[in-house]
Scaffold this active site. Structure first.
Site, PDB file in Angstrom:
ATOM      1  N   SER A  14      24.827 -59.195  -1.858  1.00  0.00           N
ATOM      2  CA  SER A  14      25.212 -58.013  -1.093  1.00  0.00           C
ATOM      3  C   SER A  14      26.721 -58.032  -0.929  1.00  0.00           C
ATOM      4  CB  SER A  14      24.555 -58.044   0.294  1.00  0.00           C
ATOM      5  OG  SER A  14      25.101 -57.034   1.127  1.00  0.00           O
ATOM      6  N   THR A  18      17.451 -47.369   0.687  1.00  0.00           N
ATOM      7  CA  THR A  18      16.106 -47.925   0.495  1.00  0.00           C
ATOM      8  C   THR A  18      15.402 -48.038   1.839  1.00  0.00           C
ATOM      9  OG1 THR A  18      16.712 -50.231   0.834  1.00  0.00           O
ATOM     10  CG2 THR A  18      16.997 -49.360  -1.394  1.00  0.00           C
ATOM     11  N   TYR A  51      22.625 -62.449   8.159  1.00  0.00           N
ATOM     12  CA  TYR A  51      22.478 -61.788   6.855  1.00  0.00           C
ATOM     13  C   TYR A  51      23.736 -61.976   6.019  1.00  0.00           C
ATOM     14  CZ  TYR A  51      21.602 -58.125   3.379  1.00  0.00           C
ATOM     15  OH  TYR A  51      21.412 -57.437   2.202  1.00  0.00           O
ATOM     16  N   LYS A  55      24.013 -63.971   2.364  1.00  0.00           N
ATOM     17  CA  LYS A  55      24.427 -63.364   1.101  1.00  0.00           C
ATOM     18  C   LYS A  55      25.676 -64.044   0.531  1.00  0.00           C
ATOM     19  CE  LYS A  55      21.036 -60.479   0.700  1.00  0.00           C
ATOM     20  NZ  LYS A  55      20.054 -60.590  -0.400  1.00  0.00           N
TER      21      LYS A  55
HETATM   22  N1  LIG Z   1      19.230 -51.735   0.750  1.00  0.00           N
HETATM   23  C1  LIG Z   1      20.488 -52.118   0.860  1.00  0.00           C
HETATM   24  O1  LIG Z   1      21.348 -51.405   1.411  1.00  0.00           O
HETATM   25  C2  LIG Z   1      20.922 -53.439   0.302  1.00  0.00           C
HETATM   26  C3  LIG Z   1      22.281 -53.698   0.241  1.00  0.00           C
HETATM   27  C4  LIG Z   1      22.702 -54.922  -0.266  1.00  0.00           C
HETATM   28  C5  LIG Z   1      21.760 -55.854  -0.680  1.00  0.00           C
HETATM   29  N2  LIG Z   1      20.444 -55.576  -0.597  1.00  0.00           N
HETATM   30  C6  LIG Z   1      19.528 -56.610  -1.031  1.00  0.00           C
HETATM   31  O2  LIG Z   1      18.731 -56.122  -2.098  1.00  0.00           O
HETATM   32  C7  LIG Z   1      17.456 -56.755  -2.060  1.00  0.00           C
HETATM   33  C8  LIG Z   1      16.361 -55.690  -2.094  1.00  0.00           C
HETATM   34  O3  LIG Z   1      16.559 -54.834  -0.969  1.00  0.00           O
HETATM   35  P1  LIG Z   1      15.767 -53.468  -0.786  1.00  0.00           P
HETATM   36  O4  LIG Z   1      16.673 -52.555  -0.076  1.00  0.00           O
HETATM   37  O5  LIG Z   1      15.112 -53.056  -2.032  1.00  0.00           O
HETATM   38  O6  LIG Z   1      14.674 -53.971   0.271  1.00  0.00           O
HETATM   39  P2  LIG Z   1      13.130 -53.593   0.444  1.00  0.00           P
HETATM   40  O7  LIG Z   1      12.752 -54.076   1.794  1.00  0.00           O
HETATM   41  O8  LIG Z   1      12.887 -52.159   0.103  1.00  0.00           O
HETATM   42  O9  LIG Z   1      12.438 -54.485  -0.680  1.00  0.00           O
HETATM   43  C9  LIG Z   1      12.411 -55.872  -0.571  1.00  0.00           C
HETATM   44  C10 LIG Z   1      11.132 -56.392  -1.152  1.00  0.00           C
HETATM   45  O10 LIG Z   1      11.135 -57.821  -0.971  1.00  0.00           O
HETATM   46  C11 LIG Z   1       9.857 -58.214  -0.516  1.00  0.00           C
HETATM   47  N3  LIG Z   1       9.953 -59.431   0.279  1.00  0.00           N
HETATM   48  C12 LIG Z   1      10.521 -59.580   1.498  1.00  0.00           C
HETATM   49  N4  LIG Z   1      10.394 -60.848   1.914  1.00  0.00           N
HETATM   50  C13 LIG Z   1       9.740 -61.511   0.929  1.00  0.00           C
HETATM   51  C14 LIG Z   1       9.306 -62.838   0.762  1.00  0.00           C
HETATM   52  N5  LIG Z   1       9.499 -63.754   1.721  1.00  0.00           N
HETATM   53  N6  LIG Z   1       8.693 -63.197  -0.390  1.00  0.00           N
HETATM   54  C15 LIG Z   1       8.467 -62.275  -1.367  1.00  0.00           C
HETATM   55  N7  LIG Z   1       8.834 -60.996  -1.254  1.00  0.00           N
HETATM   56  C16 LIG Z   1       9.471 -60.614  -0.121  1.00  0.00           C
HETATM   57  C17 LIG Z   1       9.363 -57.046   0.333  1.00  0.00           C
HETATM   58  O11 LIG Z   1       7.961 -57.052   0.476  1.00  0.00           O
HETATM   59  C18 LIG Z   1       9.893 -55.854  -0.434  1.00  0.00           C
HETATM   60  O12 LIG Z   1       8.965 -55.374  -1.380  1.00  0.00           O
HETATM   61  C19 LIG Z   1      17.434 -57.616  -0.807  1.00  0.00           C
HETATM   62  O13 LIG Z   1      17.756 -58.946  -1.158  1.00  0.00           O
HETATM   63  C20 LIG Z   1      18.538 -57.022   0.044  1.00  0.00           C
HETATM   64  O14 LIG Z   1      19.118 -57.972   0.921  1.00  0.00           O
HETATM   65  C21 LIG Z   1      19.994 -54.387  -0.122  1.00  0.00           C
END
Ligand SMILES: NC(=O)c1ccc[n+]([C@@H]2O[C@H](COP(=O)([O-])OP(=O)(O)OC[C@H]3O[C@@H](n4cnc5c(N)ncnc54)[C@H](O)[C@@H]3O)[C@@H](O)[C@H]2O)c1
Length: 341
Positions: free
Chosen positions: A232, A282, A247, A251
């Site tokens: 991130s 998301t 968080y 990251k």
């Molecule tokens: N959405 C954002 O703004 C954003 C920004 C930067 C980074 N990210 C990172 O991107 C990645 C995906 O984020 P997203 O927005 O798609 O989130 P999301 O919550 O939509 O999807 C995350 C998925 O991970 C699964 N998950 C969570 N904990 C788990 C575990 N312990 N074991 C297995 N699966 C697990 C969830 O069930 C879900 O399907 C994450 O690592 C998040 O930190 C997201």
């Protein structure tokens, strides 16, 4: 319902099969579920029939709270016509992944699912989705397989569960005969928690999922090919206005883990890179409590929008493919310019 015993690889526990009929499906996908008992139910769709089987293996005793699913319709994925490959120039063909196999953690929805779709669209023959959410993972696998013809398996596994990951990766090798790409997208976020009152257990749980989970999966899958860790921009900057020290720290650790693994594993032909998204639209961010903050995030983003759920797709394809063959240990920020100001 019919139950029978079968023999699997000798190092593996015994598995019982239960078969029931269901509606026809054009393609094949398989759903692996971890449950609260000593056995793991598996659902597979092959040749239009639904099968259930039980994997007996140790079960994680930890729970994993996750945010609710988003309301938006998931975009469809498309299959690239097999004839198209012969018309590609050398440069374009280096962006395709014919006959490759990919594992996507957190592939049940969001960024992970969208990147899984992108990999399917550039030719991977097999995709294993690992996620803790049974219904989401099952649906994602079925739809991805139906839309693209790719052989998709869903494993309900918590990325904190080393034994579950090991069992899953063994099954991926048994079934597909190889593994070329790992996308580590599973992750959770806690925000608006001041450091001085951060609950210790909550702090440890987030680190366990976001950093230990990334490491355990990379260690189990790292036999060659490309590993893509979803970090991130929070690993490089401190977000504003919400407090989210844990968080951000998790990251930053993912970025440094990426660089360390890239250096250690380069001699084995393994490339390890990270993608650092900015604020993405998301389910993770679609919670009413964040509405006011989202306006600030957009205002602080030069492109004046949140990232779309598929805005990482082409970067993921690039990092997975031979097109990025000389890139390793890189952290790619993709944030609409947020970190410029
Ligand atoms: N959405 C954002 O703004 C954003 C920004 C930067 C980074 N990210 C990172 O991107 C990645 C995906 O984020 P997203 O927005 O798609 O989130 P999301 O919550 O939509 O999807 C995350 C998925 O991970 C699964 N998950 C969570 N904990 C788990 C575990 N312990 N074991 C297995 N699966 C697990 C969830 O069930 C879900 O399907 C994450 O690592 C998040 O930190 C997201």
């Amino acid at each position: 319902m019919l139950a029978r015993s079968i023999t699997r690889a000798s190092a593996r526990p015994a598995i019982r099969h239960t078969t029931i009929s269901t509606r026809a499906t054009r393609a094949t996908f398989k759903s692996f579920a971890r449950d609260d008992g000593p056995e793991v139910p598996v659902i597979s769709y092959e040749g239009g029939h639904r099968h259930e089987e039980i994997l007996s293996m140790p079960v994680s005793t930890t729970s994993c709270p996750v945010t609710p699913a988003g309301q938006d319709e998931q975009k469809k994925a498309y299959q690239l016509d097999a004839n198209a490959y012969k018309y590609l120039t050398p440069t374009l063909s280096r962006f395709t992944l014919p006959d490759k196999v990919a594992v996507i953690t957190g592939g049940g929805r969001g960024l992970g699912l969208n990147m899984a779709q992108a990999l399917a669209e550039v030719g991977v023959r097999g995709i294993a989705i690992m996620d803790v959410q049974q219904e989401l993972g099952d649906k994602a696998a079925r739809e991805l397989s139906e839309q693209t013809g790719v052989d998709v398996r869903f494993y309900r596994v918590d990325v904190r569960d080393g034994q579950g990951i090991g069992q899953t990766v063994q099954d991926v090798f048994d079934h597909y005969g190889g593994l070329d790409v790992l996308v580590n997208a599973a992750g959770i976020a806690d925000s608006n928690i001041k450091a001085e009152v951060y609950d210790h257990e909550k702090f440890r749980r987030l680190l366990d999922i976001n950093i230990t989970g990334t490491f355990l999966t990379a260690q189990a899958c790292g036999k060659g090919g490309s590993i893509i860790n979803i970090a991130s921009m929070s690993g490089s900057i401190v977000n504003y206005p919400q407090e989210q020290s844990c968080y951000n720290a998790s990251k930053a650790a993912v970025i440094q883990l990426t660089k360390s693994l890239a250096a250690e594993w380069a001699p084995y032909g393994i490339r390890v890179n990270s993608i650092s998204p900015g604020y993405m639209d998301t389910a993770l961010n679609r919670v009413p409590a964040l509405d006011a903050q989202k306006r600030i995030w957009v205002d602080h983003t030069p492109q004046k929008r949140l990232g779309a759920v598929d805005d990482l797709n082409n970067l993921a394809v690039y990092l997975a493919s031979a097109g990025s063959g000389y890139m390793t240990g890189n952290n790619c920020i993709i944030d609409g310019g947020y970190t410029l100001w």
